[in-house]
Motif scaffolding. Structure first.
Motif, PDB file in Angstrom:
ATOM      1  N   MET A  27       1.428  -0.791   0.065  1.00  0.00           N
ATOM      2  CA  MET A  27      -0.145  -0.472   0.159  1.00  0.00           C
ATOM      3  C   MET A  27       1.016   0.950   0.038  1.00  0.00           C
ATOM      4  O   MET A  27       1.980   1.109   0.730  1.00  0.00           O
ATOM      5  CB  MET A  27      -1.103  -0.096   1.095  1.00  0.00           C
ATOM      6  CG  MET A  27      -2.087   1.189   1.511  1.00  0.00           C
ATOM      7  SD  MET A  27      -3.110   0.950  -0.241  1.00  0.00           S
ATOM      8  CE  MET A  27      -4.329   2.856   0.234  1.00  0.00           C
ATOM      9  N   ARG A 100      10.631  -3.025 -10.381  1.00  0.00           N
ATOM     10  CA  ARG A 100      11.359  -3.716 -11.050  1.00  0.00           C
ATOM     11  C   ARG A 100      12.670  -4.078 -12.321  1.00  0.00           C
ATOM     12  O   ARG A 100      13.196  -5.060 -12.652  1.00  0.00           O
ATOM     13  CB  ARG A 100      10.717  -6.112 -11.249  1.00  0.00           C
ATOM     14  CG  ARG A 100       9.640  -6.239 -10.329  1.00  0.00           C
ATOM     15  CD  ARG A 100       9.183  -7.419 -10.628  1.00  0.00           C
ATOM     16  NE  ARG A 100       8.538  -7.622  -9.297  1.00  0.00           N
ATOM     17  CZ  ARG A 100       7.749  -8.981  -9.239  1.00  0.00           C
ATOM     18  NH1 ARG A 100       7.584  -9.692  -9.991  1.00  0.00           N
ATOM     19  NH2 ARG A 100       7.822  -9.384  -8.169  1.00  0.00           N
ATOM     20  N   TYR A 254       3.092  -5.503   4.416  1.00  0.00           N
ATOM     21  CA  TYR A 254       3.086  -6.388   4.578  1.00  0.00           C
ATOM     22  C   TYR A 254       4.105  -6.740   5.509  1.00  0.00           C
ATOM     23  O   TYR A 254       3.061  -8.070   6.737  1.00  0.00           O
ATOM     24  CB  TYR A 254       3.027  -7.401   2.703  1.00  0.00           C
ATOM     25  CG  TYR A 254       1.958  -6.980   2.179  1.00  0.00           C
ATOM     26  CD1 TYR A 254       0.451  -6.852   2.471  1.00  0.00           C
ATOM     27  CD2 TYR A 254       2.326  -6.808   0.767  1.00  0.00           C
ATOM     28  CE1 TYR A 254      -0.116  -6.461   1.659  1.00  0.00           C
ATOM     29  CE2 TYR A 254       2.218  -6.082  -0.221  1.00  0.00           C
ATOM     30  CZ  TYR A 254       0.377  -5.899   0.034  1.00  0.00           C
ATOM     31  OH  TYR A 254      -0.262  -5.768  -0.658  1.00  0.00           O
TER      32      TYR A 254
ATOM     33  N   ASP B  11      -0.587 -12.847  -8.076  1.00  0.00           N
ATOM     34  CA  ASP B  11       0.357 -13.616  -8.164  1.00  0.00           C
ATOM     35  C   ASP B  11       1.638 -12.499  -7.043  1.00  0.00           C
ATOM     36  O   ASP B  11       2.037 -13.151  -6.531  1.00  0.00           O
ATOM     37  CB  ASP B  11       0.675 -13.679  -9.132  1.00  0.00           C
ATOM     38  CG  ASP B  11      -0.586 -14.938 -10.172  1.00  0.00           C
ATOM     39  OD1 ASP B  11      -1.085 -15.354  -9.182  1.00  0.00           O
ATOM     40  OD2 ASP B  11      -0.480 -14.534 -11.173  1.00  0.00           O
ATOM     41  N   ARG B  12       1.686 -11.212  -8.029  1.00  0.00           N
ATOM     42  CA  ARG B  12       2.979 -10.754  -6.264  1.00  0.00           C
ATOM     43  C   ARG B  12       2.887 -11.131  -5.270  1.00  0.00           C
ATOM     44  O   ARG B  12       3.977 -10.497  -5.273  1.00  0.00           O
ATOM     45  CB  ARG B  12       2.064  -9.228  -7.564  1.00  0.00           C
ATOM     46  CG  ARG B  12       4.078  -8.311  -6.836  1.00  0.00           C
ATOM     47  CD  ARG B  12       4.193  -7.270  -7.185  1.00  0.00           C
ATOM     48  NE  ARG B  12       4.964  -6.348  -7.268  1.00  0.00           N
ATOM     49  CZ  ARG B  12       5.417  -5.833  -7.570  1.00  0.00           C
ATOM     50  NH1 ARG B  12       4.580  -4.812  -8.972  1.00  0.00           N
ATOM     51  NH2 ARG B  12       6.332  -4.525  -7.568  1.00  0.00           N
ATOM     52  N   VAL B  13       1.934 -11.350  -4.624  1.00  0.00           N
ATOM     53  CA  VAL B  13       2.243 -11.198  -2.701  1.00  0.00           C
ATOM     54  C   VAL B  13       1.673 -12.535  -2.813  1.00  0.00           C
ATOM     55  O   VAL B  13       1.243 -12.443  -1.300  1.00  0.00           O
ATOM     56  CB  VAL B  13       1.501 -10.094  -2.939  1.00  0.00           C
ATOM     57  CG1 VAL B  13       1.862  -8.469  -2.965  1.00  0.00           C
ATOM     58  CG2 VAL B  13      -0.935 -10.112  -2.803  1.00  0.00           C
ATOM     59  N   ARG B  14       1.624 -13.325  -3.604  1.00  0.00           N
ATOM     60  CA  ARG B  14       1.281 -14.803  -3.343  1.00  0.00           C
ATOM     61  C   ARG B  14       2.148 -15.332  -2.559  1.00  0.00           C
ATOM     62  O   ARG B  14       2.151 -16.196  -1.747  1.00  0.00           O
ATOM     63  CB  ARG B  14       1.966 -15.842  -4.757  1.00  0.00           C
ATOM     64  CG  ARG B  14       3.064 -16.384  -4.973  1.00  0.00           C
ATOM     65  CD  ARG B  14       3.306 -16.882  -5.767  1.00  0.00           C
ATOM     66  NE  ARG B  14       4.457 -16.916  -6.522  1.00  0.00           N
ATOM     67  CZ  ARG B  14       5.020 -17.562  -6.644  1.00  0.00           C
ATOM     68  NH1 ARG B  14       4.659 -18.670  -5.782  1.00  0.00           N
ATOM     69  NH2 ARG B  14       6.548 -17.833  -7.277  1.00  0.00           N
ATOM     70  N   LEU B  86      -7.312  -0.627  -0.531  1.00  0.00           N
ATOM     71  CA  LEU B  86      -6.499  -1.684  -0.344  1.00  0.00           C
ATOM     72  C   LEU B  86      -5.627  -1.285  -1.471  1.00  0.00           C
ATOM     73  O   LEU B  86      -5.665  -0.419  -1.904  1.00  0.00           O
ATOM     74  CB  LEU B  86      -7.925  -2.913  -1.541  1.00  0.00           C
ATOM     75  CG  LEU B  86      -8.714  -3.543  -0.315  1.00  0.00           C
ATOM     76  CD1 LEU B  86     -10.011  -3.993  -0.834  1.00  0.00           C
ATOM     77  CD2 LEU B  86      -8.309  -4.584   0.617  1.00  0.00           C
ATOM     78  N   PRO B  87      -4.634  -2.253  -0.661  1.00  0.00           N
ATOM     79  CA  PRO B  87      -3.792  -2.445  -1.709  1.00  0.00           C
ATOM     80  C   PRO B  87      -3.629  -2.311  -3.117  1.00  0.00           C
ATOM     81  O   PRO B  87      -4.418  -3.372  -4.006  1.00  0.00           O
ATOM     82  CB  PRO B  87      -2.144  -2.508  -0.919  1.00  0.00           C
ATOM     83  CG  PRO B  87      -3.269  -3.294  -0.053  1.00  0.00           C
ATOM     84  CD  PRO B  87      -4.584  -3.176  -0.008  1.00  0.00           C
ATOM     85  N   PRO B  88      -3.608  -2.280  -4.329  1.00  0.00           N
ATOM     86  CA  PRO B  88      -3.632  -2.459  -5.126  1.00  0.00           C
ATOM     87  C   PRO B  88      -3.713  -4.307  -5.930  1.00  0.00           C
ATOM     88  O   PRO B  88      -3.805  -5.141  -6.636  1.00  0.00           O
ATOM     89  CB  PRO B  88      -2.296  -2.217  -6.685  1.00  0.00           C
ATOM     90  CG  PRO B  88      -1.349  -1.455  -5.828  1.00  0.00           C
ATOM     91  CD  PRO B  88      -1.865  -1.152  -4.338  1.00  0.00           C
ATOM     92  N   GLU B  89      -2.605  -4.841  -5.173  1.00  0.00           N
ATOM     93  CA  GLU B  89      -2.394  -6.115  -5.114  1.00  0.00           C
ATOM     94  C   GLU B  89      -3.412  -7.289  -4.800  1.00  0.00           C
ATOM     95  O   GLU B  89      -3.171  -8.776  -4.333  1.00  0.00           O
ATOM     96  CB  GLU B  89      -1.264  -6.692  -4.741  1.00  0.00           C
ATOM     97  CG  GLU B  89       0.138  -6.348  -5.317  1.00  0.00           C
ATOM     98  CD  GLU B  89       0.653  -5.762  -6.754  1.00  0.00           C
ATOM     99  OE1 GLU B  89      -0.310  -7.251  -7.603  1.00  0.00           O
ATOM    100  OE2 GLU B  89       0.197  -5.143  -7.364  1.00  0.00           O
ATOM    101  N   LEU B  90      -4.285  -6.515  -3.710  1.00  0.00           N
ATOM    102  CA  LEU B  90      -5.353  -7.441  -3.084  1.00  0.00           C
ATOM    103  C   LEU B  90      -6.948  -6.799  -3.178  1.00  0.00           C
ATOM    104  O   LEU B  90      -7.160  -6.329  -2.281  1.00  0.00           O
ATOM    105  CB  LEU B  90      -5.143  -7.330  -1.058  1.00  0.00           C
ATOM    106  CG  LEU B  90      -4.059  -7.705  -1.109  1.00  0.00           C
ATOM    107  CD1 LEU B  90      -4.049  -7.239   0.487  1.00  0.00           C
ATOM    108  CD2 LEU B  90      -4.370  -9.319  -1.129  1.00  0.00           C
TER     109      LEU B  90
END
Lengths: 616, 219
Positions: A27, A100, A254, B11-14, B86-90
């Motif tokens: 975030m 990246r 996270y 997938d990025r935060v899997r 929410l963060p973009p990955e969730l």
């Protein structure tokens, strides 16, 4: 050249420890297209993700660079050794967390230097990026920069870094990236770009200076070799902290960082004048933020992060003029929203009982106090203006208010230290325990826990102790053993200490000159990295590096310097003058205290900076 | 009232673990400004229930969490507010308001569908699927809290199909009484294919299912 590949990264991630250190996507992480930025800055923290993400400076500068519509800043941390090895095996270059992108594709690769024992990580990160380690070997690719407190003695890293930024970064960073942008637009050569940068106040370009040495190894001269380079590099001072930019959002990790919370920087600088404290000398003068500004920042950050904890940051929060007002306002506003407010690095002479009571309304954390030394005589030498009565009053108040966990920080190896001073640490610990039992059973919390932590004193540049020789290893080990015996006799105290080897290495770099760059390179070649982590400190690798370079670590760590010796960092004007520091060194040896400069100017030198030093 | 939130873990935060994911969601809920209910007690926390933790390394397309609310709020408003926080990955896929008596999502859970991608060495595994599924019983070593246990996993495999050159889709039991993780299926399938170890695989949980294989969020 190594090429980045997302597929190969995914493969590695399934095999390494804590893969979310490397995956980003948090975030509030910036999401700007890399190709559209005119200047790209890889902000490197030369330690693990968890450590780096806890650091305030990176948050401030990340925000400041990304506020410029034409600039982009992304984050990079040192891969844990398992990941670094896997990346080498897979030919994967070090990449930024956001887009990246490999580091060598950035315009600037900038390191923040928070402690000396991260220097091997700087080399490791450059090497993982296929960037030549030595400045002289780089003809193209990113300009390598560094800043932070260790940049005040930049010399050990001088062979590797193109540009140092010395002092407060808020304004200097914007000038530096704007200068880079102009140079890039004009198609300037690397040399001309460095010349343009060297003209910015606070910027030091080591390639434009040359040292020479005396037969005894001490520095004979240090002078610029290029007309663009000033003879004295003056540190940047941010005059107006209250209106300076501060992030409205923090990147929220996270995986848990060491400090994972809202940080409000209530003030910068400290006027107490503790003689061992480099930060206290470097960040002068005191600049405060207003309660109004801080409450606004707290609200913005809470809305943007959702953090459940808030901490106040400064060198001496107890000295903040409006501490009670601020803490009351914060606890009133956020208590209902279950957000705790903690007050770190409090000095024991200024704990406001009311603040303690306000703070604990939400959640009680341990109380950390730093008497630093065990006897009044020793505290006078280091100018820690705290008495035993202050300490006992503070802990008694804390115990009465429901605290039961106390950490006491001490240093050993301070100038003029005797056995009596070590014994004093034991007495102080016993007095703290006694203070707990004077509080009636019903009023105090259960489960008293007292921890005494003793670190080894490391003399630092720009402090009155910059001339002092550090105790050698056998002396430190002996003192640690004595202190261990003393504290074993105090029932209910835990004793922690640090590896003296690490403090010795830290001392060599803290006051090292350019030749220490050779040792650094040799040590990294010997496999040294992540030296700040006990499990990775490779002391033999370091000793072999010193030996191979023909350099005696004692010359840097244990040797007392004389009044006339030219010190490697003397070309930097950090604000405090050499004359003031020498005067303080003499007073220290006589055990004379110097009062807080809020009670009268002590002539430290900051008055030379127009408008920075306000008489109260 | 309670709100069911259907969200994606990309997938990025899997690799984000369950506890970290929970914390990320708690913080997102705090940021969102929706009226969340707190537990009583010394260290109050948000009342949040996940249907099933996602293993580290697995992403999820339609994960479910249940949020207890202190005030009424419309689905539209809740979704708008949460989306922004929410963060973009969730990302939030959908929400559904339910009353307080609605059973917890975990209690309704019965099975889950997965998509498994095998980047290298997929062919022998895919070829073994028909003979594997023709078996009446497949004994596999299951790791449980009390140690390793030899279990017949065949009854827990409701479906297994080859869906691409490097891809399998399956539906496996996921409830308190019986759970078959995709890794366990891959181990058994690798054994069937005569492989010594299972090849590297990327798992995505595509759907959580209730009784009669109804999507959990519809129950």
């Amino acid at each position: 050249m190594k090429e980045f590949s997302a597929d190969r990264l995914e493969k590695l991630l399934d095999t390494v420890l804590k893969p979310s250190r490397y995956t980003g996507g948090e975030m509030n992480a910036v999401a700007k297209p890399f190709d559209q930025a005119e200047i790209t800055f890889a902000f490197c923290f030369p330690d693990s993700y968890e450590v780096g993400m806890s650091h305030l400076g990176i948050k401030i500068l990340y925000d400041i660079i990304n506020r410029q519509p034409w600039a982009l800043c992304e984050r990079v941390f040192t891969p844990w050794p398992d990941m670094a090895d896997a990346m080498r095996a897979e030919n994967l270059p070090l990449f930024s967390l956001e887009s990246r992108t490999p580091l060598r594709n950035f315009d600037i690769v900038g390191f923040t230097l928070q402690y000396e024992m991260c220097y091997t990580n700087v080399l490791e990160m450059l090497d993982l990026s296929d960037i030549p380690l030595f400045s002289k070997d780089r003809t193209d690719g990113p300009i390598i920069m560094a800043g932070g407190p260790c940049a005040y003695n930049p010399e050990p890293l001088a062979p590797f870094v193109d540009v140092f930024q010395i002092g407060d970064g808020e304004e200097m960073m914007v000038e530096v990236i704007a200068c880079m942008r102009a140079c890039k637009k004009a198609g300037c050569s690397r040399l001309d770009t460095l010349r343009a940068l060297a003209k910015i106040e606070g910027v030091y370009v080591p390639a434009f200076y040359k040292p020479s040495y005396n037969a005894d190894g001490t520095l004979a001269s240090f002078a610029p070799t290029d007309p663009a380079a000033p003879a004295t590099v003056r540190r940047r001072v941010l005059l107006d902290l209250d209106s300076a930019a501060y992030p409205e959002a923090f990147v929220v990790p996270y995986t848990e960082a060491i400090h994972d919370r809202i940080v409000l920087e209530i003030m910068r600088g400290c006027t107490k004048g503790c003689r061992f404290c480099q930060a206290g000398m470097l960040y002068r003068p005191v600049r405060e933020r207003s309660v109004e500004t801080l409450l606004r920042q707290a609200e913005q950050l809470e809305n943007a992060t959702g953090y459940e904890e808030m901490s106040l940051s400064s060198l001496s929060s107890g000295d903040y003029t409006h501490l009670t007002e601020l803490v009351c306002a914060l606890t009133e506003r956020y208590g209902e929203r279950k957000i705790s407010v903690s007050l770190p690095s409090m000095r024991i002479d200024s704990i406001v009982k009311q603040s303690l009571e306000e703070a604990q309304k939400v959640r009680k954390s341990g109380l950390t106090l730093a008497p630093e030394a065990g006897t009044q005589r020793m505290r006078d030498v280091i100018n820690k203006g705290v008495t035993e009565e202050d300490l006992i009053r503070a802990v008694t108040d804390a115990f009465t208010s429901g605290w039961s966990t106390v950490k006491l920080y001490f240093m050993i190896g301070l100038p003029t230290e005797t056995d009596e001073d070590l014994a004093g640490i034991g007495h102080l610990a016993q007095d703290v325990i006694n203070a707990y039992f004077t509080v009636p059973r019903g009023m105090r919390a259960k489960g008293l826990r007292v921890t005494c932590s003793a670190s080894t004193f490391v003399p630092k540049p720009f402090t009155p102790f910059q001339w002092q020789g550090q105790d050698d290893l056998p002396t430190i080990r002996e003192k640690q053993a004595k202190l261990g015996d003393i504290l074993r006799q105090v029932k209910g105290v835990n004793f922690n200490w640090h590896e003296p080897e690490l403090s010795m290495l830290e001392a060599t770099f803290a006051r090292g000159d350019r030749r220490m760059g050779d040792v650094l390179y040799a040590a990294w070649k010997n496999g040294c990295r992540m030296d700040g982590w006990t499990e990775f400190l490779n002391y033999d690798g370091w000793m072999k590096a010193f030996e191979d370079c023909g350099i005696d670590p004692k010359f840097y760590a244990n040797r007392e310097r004389g009044e006339k010796e030219l010190l490697p960092w003397d070309f930097i004007d950090a604000g405090v003058t050499r004359a003031f520091l020498w005067r303080e060194w003499q007073r220290a040896q006589r055990g004379e205290v110097t009062p807080d400069c809020r009670k009268g100017c002590q002539g430290c030198g900051l008055k030379r900076f127009e408008g920075v030093c306000v008489d109260r | 009232m309670k709100m069911l939130v259907i969200f994606e873990k990309t997938d990025r935060v899997r690799h984000v673990g369950h506890l970290d994911l929970m914390r990320a969601m708690q913080r997102a809920l705090r940021r969102s400004g929706v009226p969340i209910a707190f537990s009583k007690g010394f260290n109050p926390h948000l009342l949040l229930n996940f249907a099933a933790p996602l293993p580290v390394g697995t992403s999820g397309r339609r994960e479910i969490m249940e949020v207890s609310l202190s005030e009424e709020i419309s689905e539209t408003e809740f979704k708008e507010k949460l989306r922004a926080a929410l963060p973009p990955e969730l990302p939030c896929v959908a929400v559904r308001a339910v009353d307080d008596r609605h059973p917890a999502p975990m209690a309704l859970l019965f099975a889950a569908s997965y998509q498994i991608t095998i980047p290298e060495g997929a062919a022998p595994l895919l070829a073994a699927v028909p003979s594997f599924m023709a078996k009446d019983s497949i004994m596999a070593l299951r790791k449980t809290k009390s140690g390793e246990k030899l279990t017949d996993i065949r009854p827990m495999i409701y479906d297994l199909q080859v869906t691409g050159d490097h891809q399998l889709s399956c539906t496996l039991a996921l409830c308190e009484a019986a759970t078959c993780k995709p890794e366990l299926l891959l181990d058994a399938l690798s054994a069937e294919a005569g492989l010594e170890a299972r090849p590297r695989a990327l798992c995505v949980r595509t759907q959580l299912l209730g009784r009669d294989f109804t999507p959990l969020e519809l129950l």
